[in-house]
Structures are given as structure tokens and as C-alpha cells.
Design an enzyme around this catalytic site. Structure first.
Site, PDB file in Angstrom:
ATOM      1  N   GLU A 276       1.043  -1.242   0.093  1.00 21.74           N
ATOM      2  CA  GLU A 276       0.074  -0.007   0.002  1.00 21.74           C
ATOM      3  C   GLU A 276       0.940   1.251  -0.009  1.00 21.74           C
ATOM      4  O   GLU A 276       1.336   1.614   0.948  1.00 21.74           O
ATOM      5  CB  GLU A 276      -1.029   0.057   1.186  1.00 21.74           C
ATOM      6  CG  GLU A 276      -2.035   0.828   0.958  1.00 21.74           C
ATOM      7  CD  GLU A 276      -2.103   2.194   1.480  1.00 21.74           C
ATOM      8  OE1 GLU A 276      -1.081   2.998   0.742  1.00 21.74           O
ATOM      9  OE2 GLU A 276      -2.679   2.922   2.339  1.00 21.74           O
TER      10      GLU A 276
ATOM     11  N   GLU B 128       4.246   8.485  -4.052  1.00 21.08           N
ATOM     12  CA  GLU B 128       5.143   7.827  -3.042  1.00 21.08           C
ATOM     13  C   GLU B 128       6.346   6.939  -3.449  1.00 21.08           C
ATOM     14  O   GLU B 128       6.880   6.041  -2.721  1.00 21.08           O
ATOM     15  CB  GLU B 128       4.304   7.617  -1.848  1.00 21.08           C
ATOM     16  CG  GLU B 128       3.744   8.554  -1.075  1.00 21.08           C
ATOM     17  CD  GLU B 128       2.773   7.968  -0.077  1.00 21.08           C
ATOM     18  OE1 GLU B 128       2.612   6.761   0.267  1.00 21.08           O
ATOM     19  OE2 GLU B 128       1.975   8.914   0.432  1.00 21.08           O
TER      20      GLU B 128
HETATM   21  N1  SAH Z   1       0.932  -1.088   4.877  1.00 22.50           N
HETATM   22  C1  SAH Z   1       0.253  -0.311   6.016  1.00 22.50           C
HETATM   23  C2  SAH Z   1       1.075   1.278   5.747  1.00 22.50           C
HETATM   24  C3  SAH Z   1       1.059   1.924   4.608  1.00 22.50           C
HETATM   25  S1  SAH Z   1       1.692   3.351   4.628  1.00 22.50           S
HETATM   26  C4  SAH Z   1      -1.150  -0.301   5.912  1.00 22.50           C
HETATM   27  O1  SAH Z   1      -1.524  -0.599   4.704  1.00 22.50           O
HETATM   28  O2  SAH Z   1      -1.887   0.199   6.620  1.00 22.50           O
HETATM   29  C5  SAH Z   1       3.113   3.084   3.617  1.00 22.50           C
HETATM   30  C6  SAH Z   1       4.433   2.860   4.331  1.00 22.50           C
HETATM   31  O3  SAH Z   1       5.329   2.207   3.581  1.00 22.50           O
HETATM   32  C7  SAH Z   1       5.035   3.819   4.977  1.00 22.50           C
HETATM   33  O4  SAH Z   1       5.042   3.478   6.457  1.00 22.50           O
HETATM   34  C8  SAH Z   1       6.394   3.935   4.419  1.00 22.50           C
HETATM   35  O5  SAH Z   1       7.477   4.403   5.466  1.00 22.50           O
HETATM   36  C9  SAH Z   1       6.634   2.767   3.890  1.00 22.50           C
HETATM   37  N2  SAH Z   1       7.433   2.587   2.466  1.00 22.50           N
HETATM   38  C10 SAH Z   1       7.359   3.155   1.663  1.00 22.50           C
HETATM   39  N3  SAH Z   1       8.233   2.689   0.392  1.00 22.50           N
HETATM   40  C11 SAH Z   1       8.787   1.852   1.090  1.00 22.50           C
HETATM   41  C12 SAH Z   1       9.887   0.912   0.447  1.00 22.50           C
HETATM   42  N4  SAH Z   1      10.216   0.917  -1.011  1.00 22.50           N
HETATM   43  N5  SAH Z   1      10.536   0.117   1.279  1.00 22.50           N
HETATM   44  C13 SAH Z   1       9.986   0.255   2.555  1.00 22.50           C
HETATM   45  N6  SAH Z   1       9.026   0.690   3.301  1.00 22.50           N
HETATM   46  C14 SAH Z   1       8.286   1.737   2.201  1.00 22.50           C
END
Ligand code: SAH
Length: 672
Positions: free
Chosen positions: A144, A153
Site C-alpha cells: 500500500e 510515493e
Molecule cells: N501497509 C500499511 C502502511 C501503509 S503506509 C497499511 O496499509 O496500513 C506506507 C508505508 O510504506 C510507510 O510506512 C512508508 O514508510 C513505507 N514505505 C514506502 N516505500 C517503502 C519501501 N520502498 N520500502 C520500505 N518501506 C516503504
């Protein structure tokens, strides 16, 4: 460890060296994060769970072990869903350390320690192999990583890398696919966020029209998306020129390419008009069949029963480089260009196929007029607000004399131009247009009398507006600047605005409360650790802070009358002592007291004010109406009082507000 951070104080303008705790940024990030909003997003959570269950079953039906890779696990939610759905093992990758730590705790608390391994790395750093972070490649990819623009993002490069190095060929992906939709519209309201409209000035010698220079007229602007709660835009504020069409889609179960590219669709306008804006949103299909769909479609496209409020995903407004007349039934081509992180649009008339193809270039637009770099979207809207301009014209007319020597202190302001058209002969403008207006590139405290050709300033004006302002009272910088230039002012100087006042009202939000409210459990998983973490970060500074929100996008009802709580007299210099006030606001209507909203009003001259906050206490829907070009300050109460009847209503909320004139900070405390 302590870190010293140098920055200009937004209110006082002073350069200060702040001793910041090394945890300051991380607490800010947690306290203002979108995690709570995501956990409250029932529609999203339910659909992810359904999609994950379906993907695990498909893998199991093939007789394979279900190995999940969850990139950006946050709280660990999606991995816990996968483990509950029967996945054999989950690799939960999270780059943000405090979140990775939280995920470890949450995973343990929910009893998934054996099934989920939290890896505190960026996914592109994750290794696979016997000694690696992952034993083997995963066959289910769950993520996500989307923002309102879908790719902002970095979802595309992350997927591209994951397919190359972290997952098996033919893996299952949840979501399976994302689709971006567009609709062409004409909207004076939204276009006013992108172009400066002619300003009409009634001067003594007839009406004058100030038009923007041609570089501005023809400027393609900046490629940054404008993301808004489109559901708060009434249908009367735009005209639909095309049907909704699919612009492009991404299949996440196959290798993804993040390199810049473009997509083109043919549109047949359903109405003639001026094509100005592309409205866009996306949906995600959690499974290949498309049966589990989560959509950001606005109210006029989807049924209201499917409605889920969320702030972490909204809708996009894209401005075409120039407005383009279109005729009903006469086809046009719409091109979406994207790089790894952003999207922008172009419209072309359907002429020869070849000609059009050749014209499609993917370079992003570059602002040539500077205005799009200086002014943000709401600022454009504010400058185009004719009512507001009229107040300034009226008040300038009152105070300007032919021999006035004026100084304007505001960023990117039209006041000098207005004053010039109204007959002011001498005009100086500090901080940031022709012979009669002299622009001085200096900070107010560094101005010397030679800057003013040894003249004394008889009229000091400001909107006030400063690009560094985040909270409403940051524009009090005008007061500090006025104090800094005091020695250059005549003894009977006219200061416009002459004063400002801070106002407050207690409100019940329809939805915005969710972003700061604890979740407890989410789809059966205990996420209290996250709640505690947010609470802890909010309390990191002794006094909780107010935060800026554009409240026209977030409906709320007033529970009290608006109340003036502090006034600031710009005719005098900033006092040495603090300005403080205590009192109580009566709760007049039943409802949940989620917080207090604060805003500023500027008193330009006798009986002429501009209000940056509450425009109307209750509109036809019973909601407050807010100035659409300004952010208001919201102070969320840590506990919500709820009253079902007027009888059990606590009569009042008490407050203590202190404006520290030294630091320019406003501290507030409320008791329910
Ligand atoms: N999966 C959770 C949070 C989603 S928010 C949910 O659905 O509730 C997205 C998260 O991904 C954030 O915490 C951000 O720090 C992390 N993130 C984004 N890109 C990333 C990457 N390439 N590798 C590791 N973490 C990542």
C-alpha cells in the site's frame, strides 16, 4: 543527542538557532502522520483483507507455500491479514524505523511472531538467499504505497525493483491492478488557482483593469498535482466537458516499468466549453477479476452508498497548460505524461494522427512567469477573490493621499499596483513592477533611510501575507516588520491593516476527527501500540500544537458562537510583554466537541475587514462556511465530549491562550 537547527521564525522573522531533540522530526512525523486515517479507512481495510485472502487461497490451491512480501508494512496490518488468511510466512518491510519498531510490537502482541519477520529497510536494500533478509523470493506481493496521485510515493520504482529481485515470476499481487481515470472540466473556481484574472479597479479617473503580463498568461505552470477533497466541490462550481475515461492502468502482478512515458486517449466532448482542468482519481482492484474494487471516484461518479471518507487518498486537479476551447462532439486527444513520481496533462485537437504523435513530448512543464513558483494554489485563488480585492481598494482609497509615501510589506502582493492605480505617487515595496514602485530586496530590519530616498513613510500597508506562514497567526510577521521599520515612519503614519484579531470557535467535525483519533482495533487486530505512539508524539512538546487545515474541505458544525480572543494593534509596535487571555466559550448546540478552530481577521481601516476564517456559521447543510483560500488552525482536544441532549451539555469549554511576543508563538490550553 541534541541538534541545533537554524531557521527563520515565521512570526517574528528572527533567525533562531533551536536546540532540537534528535527525536523532534520523528515525533512530528508520527503525530501528523496518516497512519490513523488509514486504520480508520474501513473500506480500504476490508478490501485489502478480501484481496489477501483470495490471493493466499489461489496460491494454496496450486499446492504452493504462500510466502508474502509486504512492502511498507507500517503497523504490520497487511502482513497480519496475510498470516491470518493462512500464509506460511510474511516478510514485512518498513523503511521508517519508528514504524518498523511499532510493527514488531504489534505483530508480537497479536501473536504472529513466528509468521511475520519485520525488516527495517528500504525494499531496494532487501537481500534474498540463505543468509539474506528473505530466505527465498515471495509469491505474494502486498503493498500500500499509493498517494492521491497513485505514484507520488514511489510505488513504480519500488514495484519495478521488487519484480526484478524479490518476488517470483507469476506472483500474485494485492492490489492486482490500479487504474487512473480522468474527466475534462471547465471551472472558473479551479482555474482561478492557476491563472491571475484581470483585476478591476474603480479609480477617480474611471475604471482601470490590471491584466497579468503575457508571460504569465501563456505560462504552462508547474507540474505539481493539486490534491483536494473533490467531494466538497459543489457541482455548480464546474462544468463537465467529457465522460469519465480510463487514462492508464498498471498490472502489479507483472514486471512494472517506472521510466517516463506517456498515454493518450481520445475524448469526445459532451458539451462545448473551455477545457481548463483534468480531474483525476484512481481505483484499485484487489483481485484479477476486479470483483474487489476500492475507488476514489467522486460523488457524481459513484453511488453515495459506497462512500468512504479518507484523507490519505483524495482526488487530483491538473491544470492544462492553457485553456482550450472544445466543441461538443469534436474529438480531442488528451495525453498523460508521467515520470517516476508525477503526472501532467496536455490536450490536443484531433488533427492528423502523425502530427499529434510527433507533438507528444514527455518533458514536464516549466514555469516561465515565476508566479507559479511564488504563489501556491490557494494564493492564486485569494488574489483572484474580487470581494477581497474590493476591501483593499476601499481601504486604500480611504488612506491614500496624493503625497503619500507608501511602503508595502507582504510577499508577492498586488497592493502596490492597486495603490499606484489609485493615485499613490511614491511606493516602496519591501521583500519581494514599474517606475512608480520601487522594490527593495532587504529584510525590514536592514532597511535604511537611503532605501527610501531619505523620505519618511506615511502609509505602511500589508495584506498581510507571507509565504512562510503556516498557521494563521504567522502573518503577524507584519507587526514585527512594522516594529523593525518604526524609525522610518512619520509620527502620524497610517498602518493598514490597523489591527488584527484572533477568533475561535468549538466545532464538531463530520470526518476530520478521524485523522487524530485512536483506533484500538483494526479488522480484529490490536493496533493500540500505534495509538499510544501517536499520543506520545503529540505530547512530546508540553503544549500540544494547533495544526493548519483548509476547512472548506472538511465539513464541521459549530457548537459555540465564534469568539474574539486576542487583538493585535499594528498602530503600535510589538509590546515587550506577552498577550494572554483566559475565558470560557459556551457550548450552545449538542454534538461532539472535537476541537477548536482559530483564525485571524484583519481590520484594514474603520469598518473594513478581511476575514481569513469563518464566513458563515451555518450554510444550507448546517455546516460552517470557511474562507476557501486560507488554512485555519485546528486544535484537536485530547478527549472528546459528547452530549446527546442539551441538558447534559457541559456549559462551557475554558481556555487559556498566550501569545509570547518574544517567540511569536501562541500556546493554548483547553479544558472540557
Ligand atoms: N501497509 C500499511 C502502511 C501503509 S503506509 C497499511 O496499509 O496500513 C506506507 C508505508 O510504506 C510507510 O510506512 C512508508 O514508510 C513505507 N514505505 C514506502 N516505500 C517503502 C519501501 N520502498 N520500502 C520500505 N518501506 C516503504
Amino acid at each position: 543527542m541534541k541538534t541545533f537547527c537554524g531557521r527563520a521564525n515565521p512570526t517574528t522573522g528572527a533567525m533562531e538557532w533551536l536546540e532540537e531533540d534528535e527525536n523532534y522530526d520523528y515525533h512530528q512525523e508520527i503525530a501528523r502522520s496518516r497512519y490513523a486515517d488509514m486504520l480508520h479507512d474501513k473500506d480500504r481495510n476490508v478490501k485489502y483483507y478480501q484481496g489477501i485472502r483470495a490471493a493466499v487461497s489461489r496460491v494454496k490451491e496450486r499446492g504452493e507455500k504462500a510466502i508474502v512480501l509486504d512492502i511498507g508494512t507500517g503497523t504490520g496490518l497487511l502482513s497480519m491479514m496475510a498470516a491470518s488468511a493462512g500464509a506460511d510466512f510474511c516478510y514485512a518491510v518498513e523503511v521508517f524505523k519508528p514504524m518498523a519498531n511499532a510493527a514488531v510490537k504489534i505483530v508480537e502482541k497479536n501473536g504472529f511472531r513466528d509468521k511475520i519477520k519485520v525488516i527495517n529497510k528500504h525494499s531496494t536494500e532487501v537481500t534474498v538467499g540463505p543468509d539474506g533478509d528473505m530466505q527465498c523470493r515471495a509469491n505474494i506481493l502486498v503493498t500500500e504505497l499509493f498517494d492521491t496521485e497513485l505514484i507520488g510515493e514511489g510505488a513504480l520504482p519500488t514495484y519495478e525493483h521488487a519484480h526484478k529481485y524479490l518476488v517470483q515470476e507469476g506472483c500474485e499481487a494485492v492490489p492486482h491492478r490500479a487504474t487512473v481515470y480522468v474527466q475534462l472540466v471547465e471551472s472558473k473556481r479551479m482555474w482561478s488557482w492557476n491563472k491571475l484574472f484581470p483585476v478591476h479597479v474603480e479609480a477617480e479617473d474611471g475604471e482601470k483593469i490590471i491584466v497579468s503580463p503575457s508571460e504569465m498568461e501563456d505560462c504552462p505552470g508547474v507540474p505539481s498535482v493539486c490534491d483536494i477533497q473533490l467531494n466538497q466541490m459543489p457541482s455548480s462550481d464546474f462544468a463537465i466537458l467529457s465522460d469519465v475515461v480510463t487514462m492508464f492502468s498498471v498490472d502489479f502482478s507483472k514486471p512494472v516499468r517506472s521510466a517516463s512515458t506517456s498515454y493518450r486517449v481520445q475524448l469526445e466532448p459532451v458539451k462545448s466549453g473551455k477545457a481548463q482542468i483534468v480531474l483525476s482519481w484512481w481505483d484499485i482492484d484487489m483481485d484479477p477479476s476486479g470483483m474487489i474494487n476500492c475507488t476514489m471516484a467522486p460523488y457524481w461518479v459513484k453511488s453515495t452508498s459506497a462512500f468512504q471518507w479518507r484523507d490519505h487518498w483524495m482526488q487530483c486537479v491538473y491544470f492544462l497548460p492553457n485553456e482550450e476551447p472544445v466543441l461538443q462532439g469534436e474529438k480531442v486527444y488528451l495525453t498523460a505524461c508521467r515520470d517516476e513520481y508525477s503526472v501532467w496533462y496536455k490536450l490536443q485537437k484531433a488533427r492528423g494522427e502523425e502530427e499529434n504523435k510527433a507533438a507528444v513530448r514527455v518533458e514536464s512543464p516549466v514555469c516561465r512567469c515565476q508566479a507559479h513558483l511564488l504563489w501556491n494554489r490557494p494564493r492564486f485563488g485569494q488574489l483572484n477573490d474580487q470581494n477581497r480585492t474590493r476591501q483593499y481598494i476601499k481601504s486604500l482609497t480611504k488612506v491614500l493621499k496624493t503625497d503619500s509615501v507608501c511602503l508595502c510589506i507582504s510577499d508577492g502582493s498586488l497592493l502596490p499596483v492597486l495603490a499606484h492605480y489609485l493615485g499613490a505617487k511614491q511606493f516602496f515595496k519591501a521583500n519581494n513592477l514599474e517606475d512608480k514602485i520601487k522594490i527593495i530586496e532587504a529584510r525590514p530590519e536592514l532597511l535604511t533611510s537611503s532605501h527610501f530616498e531619505d523620505k519618511k513613510i506615511s502609509v505602511l500597508v500589508g495584506e498581510p501575507f507571507f509565504t512562510t506562514s503556516l498557521l494563521p497567526w504567522h502573518n503577524l510577521y507584519f507587526w514585527y516588520a512594522r516594529t523593525a521599520v518604526a524609525s522610518h515612519l512619520t509620527s502620524n503614519v497610517t498602518v493598514l491593516p490597523q489591527s488584527a484579531s484572533l477568533h475561535m470557535m468549538i466545532v464538531e467535525f463530520q470526518d476530520l476527527w478521524r485523522i487524530r483519533s485512536p483506533c484500538g482495533t483494526c479488522e480484529g487486530f490490536d493496533v493500540q501500540t500505534m495509538d499510544d505512539m501517536i499520543k506520545n508524539s503529540l505530547n512530546f512538546r508540553e503544549s500540544k500544537e494547533a495544526e493548519p487545515h483548509p476547512l472548506w474541505e472538511y465539513p464541521c458544525k459549530s457548537l459555540s458562537d465564534p469568539q474574539e480572543i486576542l487583538t493585535f494593534d499594528f498602530r503600535k509596535t510589538v509590546p515587550e510583554y506577552s498577550l494572554s487571555t483566559e475565558g470560557s466559550v459556551n457550548l450552545l448546540r449538542k454534538g461532539k466537541s472535537h476541537g477548536a478552530v482559530l483564525w485571524m481577521e484583519y481590520h484594514l481601516a474603520a469598518d473594513i475587514s478581511v476575514n481569513t476564517g469563518l464566513m458563515q456559521i451555518s450554510n444550507e447543510k448546517g455546516n460552517c462556511e470557511w474562507n476557501p483560500h486560507c488554512k485555519q488552525a485546528v486544535y484537536f482536544f485530547s478527549s472528546v465530549i459528547e452530549s446527546e441532549t442539551l441538558l447534559d451539555l457541559p456549559s462551557a469549554v475554558t481556555y487559556a491562550i498566550n501569545f509570547n511576543t518574544k517567540t511569536g508563538e501562541i500556546a493554548m490550553d483547553f479544558e472540557l
